[in-house]
Design a protein around this motif. Structure first.
Motif, PDB file in Angstrom:
ATOM      1  N   ALA A  85       0.833  -1.202   0.000  1.00 21.14           N
ATOM      2  CA  ALA A  85       0.000   0.000   0.000  1.00 21.14           C
ATOM      3  C   ALA A  85       0.868   1.252   0.000  1.00 21.14           C
ATOM      4  CB  ALA A  85      -0.925  -0.005   1.218  1.00 21.14           C
ATOM      5  N   ALA A 117      -4.820   3.571   5.382  1.00 22.26           N
ATOM      6  CA  ALA A 117      -4.532   2.146   5.209  1.00 22.26           C
ATOM      7  C   ALA A 117      -4.826   1.345   6.476  1.00 22.26           C
ATOM      8  CB  ALA A 117      -3.071   1.951   4.792  1.00 22.26           C
ATOM      9  N   PHE A 121      -7.855  -1.090   5.711  1.00 24.89           N
ATOM     10  CA  PHE A 121      -7.214  -2.308   5.214  1.00 24.89           C
ATOM     11  C   PHE A 121      -6.761  -3.225   6.355  1.00 24.89           C
ATOM     12  CE2 PHE A 121      -3.159  -4.199   3.378  1.00 24.89           C
ATOM     13  CZ  PHE A 121      -3.817  -5.191   2.673  1.00 24.89           C
TER      14      PHE A 121
END
Length: 255
Positions: A85, A117, A121
């Motif tokens: 990422a 992130a 994520f």
């Protein structure tokens, strides 16, 4: 006036063009990361399309039991490559720094995506891996991990809204034509989908739930168009970068 060129010490001719190899390396890392993310999240972890939000504690626990192996394989793999990422953010920042709109917007994009992130994520990976690590936990605990993972994954809004806004502004005001202006307007639709997704915190079923037609499937279509355009534009920009002729020769004038 005469001028001479500074040549390498061994007398060999310097190359006329030097390809930006690192740009291509990061471009392919960006592409492979998103492909791996799709496989891990969609086909193994089953987070997209997501499970239903309108389930009972027992149903959520049964869902984890049914998909335990896929979550363990897919999400453990994604944890291992989570740094991808940051690489993806880096190549966007690299080209944004070449825009006339200034470096500050590039740094703002990298920072907002770096923060995003975690809730967008990492949290779902940790929550769902924790849930399947001890599947004999009380159903109410598994229920909380089920909700926390999905709401964080699909409902993390602010960081991404800020990041897409920064990209749109940078492209609109850029005079170096790094990306075409129309891409800014595609990016604005990404902002719209993030704002619409805020409704998933209020609804457990219907078009505005986390698996709803508006908050999920409309957003997926727009994101698919956006990331496809992004990858194509990156490729064009990388080719243009490789074709540039660097100043390998420094003229030395003498009178």
């Amino acid at each position: 006036m005469t001028s001479t060129a500074t040549l390498p010490a061994d007398g060999s001719a310097a190359p006329q063009k030097a390809g930006k190899r690192e740009v291509w390396i990061v471009y392919w890392a960006f592409t492979i990361f998103y492909l791996a993310l799709t496989i891990g999240v969609c086909f193994l972890g089953r987070a997209t399309p997501p499970p239903r939000p309108d389930v009972s504690q027992a149903q959520a626990a049964a869902w984890f039991d049914q998909h335990q192996l896929g979550i363990q394989i897919g999400f453990t793999f994604l944890l291992m490559i989570a740094g991808g990422a940051a690489i993806a953010n880096g190549i966007v920042g690299y080209f944004m720094k070449r825009m006339s709109s200034g470096k500050m917007l590039a740094y703002a994009y990298i920072a907002t995506m770096g923060v995003g992130a975690i809730p967008g994520f990492q949290v779902i990976l940790v929550c769902w891996l924790t849930a399947v690590f001890r599947p004999d936990r009380e159903p109410r605990i598994l229920y909380m991990l089920y909700d926390l993972g999905m709401l964080s994954y699909n409902g993390s809004l602010g960081c991404f809204t800020a990041a897409y806004t920064v990209v749109a502004i940078a492209v609109i005001y850029d005079k170096n034509h790094i990306f075409p202006k129309w891409f800014a307007y595609v990016t604005i639709w990404q902002i719209v989908t993030e704002l619409l997704a805020s409704q998933m915190w209020l609804y457990k079923s219907g078009a505005f739930a986390w698996n709803g037609m508006i908050t999920l499937y409309l957003a997926l279509v727009i994101f698919g168009v956006w990331i496809t355009c992004f990858l194509a534009l990156f490729r064009i920009a990388a080719k243009r970068e490789s074709a540039q002729t660097p100043a390998l020769y420094e003229p030395e004038g003498s009178r």
